[in-house]
Design an enzyme around this catalytic site. Sequence first.
Site, mmCIF file in Angstrom:
data_model
loop_
_atom_site.group_PDB
_atom_site.id
_atom_site.type_symbol
_atom_site.label_atom_id
_atom_site.label_comp_id
_atom_site.label_asym_id
_atom_site.label_seq_id
_atom_site.Cartn_x
_atom_site.Cartn_y
_atom_site.Cartn_z
ATOM 1 N N LYS A 45 0.847 -1.211 0.001
ATOM 2 C CA LYS A 45 0.096 -0.206 0.147
ATOM 3 C C LYS A 45 0.932 1.372 0.010
ATOM 4 C CE LYS A 45 -2.061 1.182 3.679
ATOM 5 N NZ LYS A 45 -3.023 1.298 4.920
ATOM 6 N N ASN A 69 -13.172 4.922 -5.030
ATOM 7 C CA ASN A 69 -12.512 5.082 -3.546
ATOM 8 C C ASN A 69 -11.606 6.487 -3.592
ATOM 9 O OD1 ASN A 69 -9.446 4.977 -2.902
ATOM 10 N ND2 ASN A 69 -9.639 3.838 -4.799
ATOM 11 N N CYS A 130 -0.433 12.043 -7.334
ATOM 12 C CA CYS A 130 -0.693 12.834 -6.005
ATOM 13 C C CYS A 130 -0.849 14.297 -6.290
ATOM 14 C CB CYS A 130 0.325 12.431 -5.020
ATOM 15 S SG CYS A 130 0.541 10.849 -4.562
ATOM 16 N N ILE A 191 -2.660 1.329 -15.867
ATOM 17 C CA ILE A 191 -3.094 2.874 -15.499
ATOM 18 C C ILE A 191 -3.440 2.766 -14.192
ATOM 19 C CG2 ILE A 191 -3.941 3.553 -17.805
ATOM 20 C CD1 ILE A 191 -6.698 3.262 -16.698
ATOM 21 N N GLY A 243 -5.417 -2.637 -14.663
ATOM 22 C CA GLY A 243 -6.604 -1.627 -14.765
ATOM 23 C C GLY A 243 -7.719 -2.780 -15.079
ATOM 24 N N THR A 266 -8.291 -4.489 -7.947
ATOM 25 C CA THR A 266 -9.724 -4.632 -7.236
ATOM 26 C C THR A 266 -10.313 -5.882 -7.446
ATOM 27 O OG1 THR A 266 -10.449 -2.516 -8.226
ATOM 28 C CG2 THR A 266 -12.164 -3.959 -7.631
#
Length: 302
Positions: A45, A69, A130, A191, A243, A266
């Site tokens: 993470k 999210n 970011c 991506i 992706g 995901t």
Amino acid sequence: MANISVNIGALPLRNPVMTASGTFGYGIEYADFMNLASIGGVIVKGTTLLPREGNDYPRMAETPMGMLNCVGLQNKGVDYFCKHIYPEIKDIDTHMIVNVSGNSPENYAECAARVNELEKIPAIELNISCPNVKQGGMAFGTSCAGAEAVVKAVRKAYDKTLIVKLSPNVTDIVSIAKAVEAEGADAVSLINTLMGTKIDIEKRRIVLSIGTGGLSGPCVKPVAVRMVHQVAKAVSIPVVGLGGISSTEDAIEFLMAGATAIEIGTANFLDPAISEKVAVGINEWLDRHGVADIHEIIGCAN
């Protein structure tokens, strides 16, 4: 058995399957569900120089064929990672890769420098999606100048394999890929999530606390495959594709588009063993189709 080993820069992977940052914790959370050594790498993470609380709730929402999210890079900071998390993951028998985020080139570089000291972390993935706090919140990865500034600073502070994760929320992702390659990136991954939102029509308000979030899941796959194909033709460094990958067939499609390796994100929430299944499935697919080496299909699609 086909040869399914690949290289990301100087980093050899036993197979092209990795997990995407933000969907797999630090890897140890999934150890009860699959053999972590069965895949090429785990991207942990997002890690920042200082601790981050993340965004207010609600910060996740389901969508047709995907999810939104706006977690906001919640983590306890790089020093906590080095002291408490690294000892727990350093002996896992696959490549543990740290996703590094920041809000200025100097901030990114300092975080990367501290990870650089960890012997058994052979690579970082640089999240340039970011916001640049010095330029009104525009993401570093949405301009060549912003992307170049971050990669240049990090490259000076970090001497291992550097993967730069590209944002799809741009007009020309190829130019940005070329820009980070020129500043010393060893590979690009793409991506990252697409920006989206969701409205609760009964409450008549936007669901997510900050209004927008990152869209991921099967719905983004055609966009991701297109961008991977474009970038792979334009750069000489390896491309890592991600992706919406949720099956062996999806992974093969990315490889044929030009990806040297792939990340599964995901889909881990739906099936915590999916990454291992896809790694096995790639081998079986190659054998069924008489392909002796995975490099025969990487970038084969015209």
